[in-house]
Design a protein around this motif. Structure first.
Motif, PDB file in Angstrom:
ATOM      1  N   HIS A  18       9.013  -4.567 -10.723  1.00 47.66           N
ATOM      2  CA  HIS A  18      10.330  -4.319 -10.136  1.00 47.66           C
ATOM      3  C   HIS A  18      10.303  -3.102  -9.205  1.00 47.66           C
ATOM      4  CE1 HIS A  18      12.101  -7.451 -12.427  1.00 47.66           C
ATOM      5  NE2 HIS A  18      12.040  -6.834 -13.601  1.00 47.66           N
ATOM      6  N   ALA A  19       9.337  -2.216  -9.423  1.00 46.79           N
ATOM      7  CA  ALA A  19       9.225  -1.032  -8.572  1.00 46.79           C
ATOM      8  C   ALA A  19       8.721  -1.385  -7.172  1.00 46.79           C
ATOM      9  CB  ALA A  19       8.291  -0.005  -9.211  1.00 46.79           C
ATOM     10  N   LEU A  27       9.737   0.446  -3.657  1.00 49.24           N
ATOM     11  CA  LEU A  27       8.764   1.246  -2.909  1.00 49.24           C
ATOM     12  C   LEU A  27       8.608   0.722  -1.489  1.00 49.24           C
ATOM     13  CD1 LEU A  27       6.079   1.603  -5.729  1.00 49.24           C
ATOM     14  CD2 LEU A  27       7.538   3.433  -4.841  1.00 49.24           C
ATOM     15  N   GLN A  28       8.633  -0.580  -1.324  1.00 53.34           N
ATOM     16  CA  GLN A  28       8.488  -1.168   0.010  1.00 53.34           C
ATOM     17  C   GLN A  28       9.657  -0.824   0.922  1.00 53.34           C
ATOM     18  OE1 GLN A  28       8.049  -5.267  -1.195  1.00 53.34           O
ATOM     19  NE2 GLN A  28       5.807  -5.225  -0.982  1.00 53.34           N
ATOM     20  N   SER A  29      10.799  -0.481   0.337  1.00 55.16           N
ATOM     21  CA  SER A  29      11.962  -0.138   1.159  1.00 55.16           C
ATOM     22  C   SER A  29      11.859   1.252   1.775  1.00 55.16           C
ATOM     23  CB  SER A  29      13.244  -0.244   0.323  1.00 55.16           C
ATOM     24  OG  SER A  29      13.310   0.785  -0.665  1.00 55.16           O
ATOM     25  N   VAL A  30      10.868   2.034   1.325  1.00 57.97           N
ATOM     26  CA  VAL A  30      10.643   3.386   1.868  1.00 57.97           C
ATOM     27  C   VAL A  30       9.358   3.333   2.685  1.00 57.97           C
ATOM     28  CG1 VAL A  30      10.340   5.827   1.321  1.00 57.97           C
ATOM     29  CG2 VAL A  30      11.764   4.375  -0.169  1.00 57.97           C
ATOM     30  N   ALA A  63       4.610   2.399   1.486  1.00 54.84           N
ATOM     31  CA  ALA A  63       3.998   1.067   1.559  1.00 54.84           C
ATOM     32  C   ALA A  63       2.624   1.021   0.881  1.00 54.84           C
ATOM     33  CB  ALA A  63       3.904   0.607   3.004  1.00 54.84           C
ATOM     34  N   PRO A  64       1.732   2.010   1.096  1.00 57.64           N
ATOM     35  CA  PRO A  64       0.436   1.978   0.389  1.00 57.64           C
ATOM     36  C   PRO A  64       0.591   2.047  -1.126  1.00 57.64           C
ATOM     37  CG  PRO A  64       0.344   3.491   2.251  1.00 57.64           C
ATOM     38  CD  PRO A  64       1.787   3.128   2.063  1.00 57.64           C
ATOM     39  N   LEU A  65       1.552   2.845  -1.601  1.00 54.94           N
ATOM     40  CA  LEU A  65       1.799   2.945  -3.045  1.00 54.94           C
ATOM     41  C   LEU A  65       2.324   1.615  -3.585  1.00 54.94           C
ATOM     42  CD1 LEU A  65       1.973   4.528  -5.667  1.00 54.94           C
ATOM     43  CD2 LEU A  65       4.186   5.421  -4.927  1.00 54.94           C
ATOM     44  N   ALA A  66       3.185   0.960  -2.821  1.00 56.40           N
ATOM     45  CA  ALA A  66       3.696  -0.344  -3.236  1.00 56.40           C
ATOM     46  C   ALA A  66       2.547  -1.336  -3.412  1.00 56.40           C
ATOM     47  CB  ALA A  66       4.705  -0.871  -2.211  1.00 56.40           C
ATOM     48  N   ASN A  79       4.305  11.852  -8.664  1.00 57.06           N
ATOM     49  CA  ASN A  79       4.735  12.249  -7.322  1.00 57.06           C
ATOM     50  C   ASN A  79       4.247  11.226  -6.300  1.00 57.06           C
ATOM     51  OD1 ASN A  79       2.107  13.451  -8.059  1.00 57.06           O
ATOM     52  ND2 ASN A  79       2.103  14.108  -5.921  1.00 57.06           N
ATOM     53  N   THR A  80       4.986  11.083  -5.232  1.00 59.73           N
ATOM     54  CA  THR A  80       4.661  10.095  -4.206  1.00 59.73           C
ATOM     55  C   THR A  80       4.577  10.766  -2.839  1.00 59.73           C
ATOM     56  OG1 THR A  80       6.923   9.514  -3.532  1.00 59.73           O
ATOM     57  CG2 THR A  80       6.070   8.454  -5.536  1.00 59.73           C
ATOM     58  N   ALA A  81       4.228   9.978  -1.829  1.00 60.45           N
ATOM     59  CA  ALA A  81       4.154  10.491  -0.450  1.00 60.45           C
ATOM     60  C   ALA A  81       5.526  10.831   0.104  1.00 60.45           C
ATOM     61  CB  ALA A  81       3.458   9.469   0.449  1.00 60.45           C
ATOM     62  N   GLU A  82       6.557  10.345  -0.509  1.00 58.31           N
ATOM     63  CA  GLU A  82       7.936  10.717  -0.151  1.00 58.31           C
ATOM     64  C   GLU A  82       8.343  11.830  -1.110  1.00 58.31           C
ATOM     65  OE1 GLU A  82      11.507   9.973   2.208  1.00 58.31           O
ATOM     66  OE2 GLU A  82       9.436   9.297   2.388  1.00 58.31           O
TER      67      GLU A  82
END
Length: 443
Positions: free
Chosen positions: A266-267, A271-274, A278-281, A394-397
């Motif tokens: 579901h994540a 994630l794809q909406s940010v 995209a790489p994390l998705a 933590n993420t790239a955003e």
């Protein structure tokens, strides 16, 4: 006076509520969104006629320090968990029970007095634990649990009745493809730790009532918002407001930070909406998953178990639980089958018949079956394989965070790893905002 930091949390499971409670204790304002009517995520209650059943049987360990701390924080009484010393009992085959002694004597004496294991089995078990301790529980390079068992000369009987069931129960991954390093971590913090760390804690209430529902009440009493049946489709940056809005939030709240605390599948669309994520998705989408099947069997009369939890060997079932001994109705039994296997190749009716025969073989003649329900969580956990690189909190955003049992940690997909991930995400937000979590007595 500046407004409090506002955080949107997507997902009402154990990770989401651990994050929410931690953030609230640090002075942030929390909005938690859950798409379902029922709180708990993949550890939740489902309804069968007038009965409330867990979607899967979960066991906590005494080593689950953060989960137990969270339960205390939101006012859950210790009595909701049935505490038992470690006991691995296969009726008529094997019985290994930890002794009421300090570590490491609890396990050593338990092993010496174990029934159904001969001296070659006992020496093999001691050899594996000694081997891991010598390595400081670092398995390098990581490999499968099956390879680790072979390398340390584990006997067929010990592997079949002890190591393999423990591995599948903890990692929800078959031993041939399960990470030896993660299994070593589990052994390090349970069998090789304090005597209480290996205690089995079996919930007497359903999984929604154990933590998510009390946490929701705790948050509401402090002015925070928990919204059910609110499905969030995407995360959008609002340039004018300098924050995030969530597509699906009817109030269009503006959040300074967002925690994605859903199941990994579901994540992915979130994630794809940010764009930056995209790489994390793609990394999260590449995770493979394993199922858990729980068969609920209600008998017309009492079923006599030697322990509230017993092992089943040689068939489809792995563990059986006497729910009557855990505060449930008389005659209610749950049987758990973790990970993929031969049970997936037969019909539900055939599986039910097989499990009844296995229970009768272990316990003797059973009362008549009143009703049954088989619940399959097809993507219950990620497949915990050797060398798996899991995403970090933590993420790239910089102001979007991940929480969930699949997020990088020492542990497999358990309630404890979910809770810890939520706490890590929340504390990271508080630190970035110059806030500090309150002490227990500050509440």
């Amino acid at each position: 006076m500046s407004l409090p930091v506002q955080v949107g949390i997507i997902g009402g499971g154990y990770a989401g509520f651990a994050a929410a409670v931690t953030l609230a204790r640090g002075g942030a304002r929390v909005f938690l969104y859950e798409s379902s009517r029922t709180l708990g995520g993949r550890a939740r209650v489902v309804e069968k006629d007038e009965h409330r059943l867990d979607n899967g049987q979960h066991i906590l360990l005494g080593a689950y320090e953060e989960t137990l701390r969270m339960l205390r924080l939101v006012g859950v009484k210790p009595g909701v968990l049935e505490t038992r010393r470690l006991a691995l009992v296969y009726p008529g085959l094997c019985s290994l029970k930890a002794a009421a002694l300090p570590a490491p004597l609890h396990l050593a004496v338990g092993l010496l007095t174990a029934k159904g294991l001969d001296w070659s089995d006992k020496r093999a078990m001691a050899r594996l634990m000694s081997h891991l301790k010598k390595l400081r529980f670092r398995v390098e390079p990581d490999r499968s649990v099956a390879e680790l068992l072979a390398e340390t000369g584990q006997t067929e009987r010990l592997s079949r009745l002890i190591w393999e069931p423990l591995c599948v129960a903890a990692l929800n991954t078959p031993v041939a493809s399960a990470s030896a390093q993660v299994f070593a971590n589990v052994l390090r913090d349970s069998l090789a730790a304090s005597a209480s760390a290996s205690d089995l804690l079996i919930p007497k209430v359903d999984l929604s009532e154990l933590f998510p529902v009390p946490a929701s009440r705790w948050l509401a009493m402090r002015g925070h918002q928990v919204r059910t049946t609110e499905a969030i489709a995407s995360i959008q940056w609002d340039e004018d407001g300098k924050g995030y809005r969530l597509d699906g939030d009817p109030w269009q709240n503006l959040h300074d930070h967002v925690v994605i605390a859903t199941a990994p599948y579901h994540a992915v669309p979130l994630l794809q909406s940010v764009p930056a994520l995209a790489p994390l998705a793609a990394q999260v989408a590449a995770l493979k998953h394993e199922p858990i099947v729980t068969a609920w069997l209600a008998f017309d009369g009492p079923v006599h178990f030697p322990e509230p939890m017993i092992g089943l060997a040689g068939g489809y079932g792995q563990w059986a639980f006497d729910r009557a001994a855990l505060g449930g109705p008389e005659g209610l039994v749950s049987v758990v089958i973790s990970a993929r296997g031969a049970h997936q190749e037969i019909s539900r009716e055939a599986l039910e018949i097989a499990l009844l025969e296995e229970l009768q073989g272990a316990l003797g003649r059973l009362p008549a079956l009143k009703w049954s329900q088989i619940i399959t969580e097809k993507r219950a956990t990620f497949a915990c394989t050797p060398g798996l690189v899991r995403p970090t909190t933590n993420t790239a955003e910089p102001r979007v965070w991940l929480a969930g049992d699949y997020v990088a940690s020492d542990y497999p997909a358990t309630l404890e790893s979910a809770v810890r991930s939520g706490i890590v995400a929340a504390r990271s937000i508080l630190k970035r905002c110059g806030l500090k979590e309150a002490g227990f007595l500050d509440l």
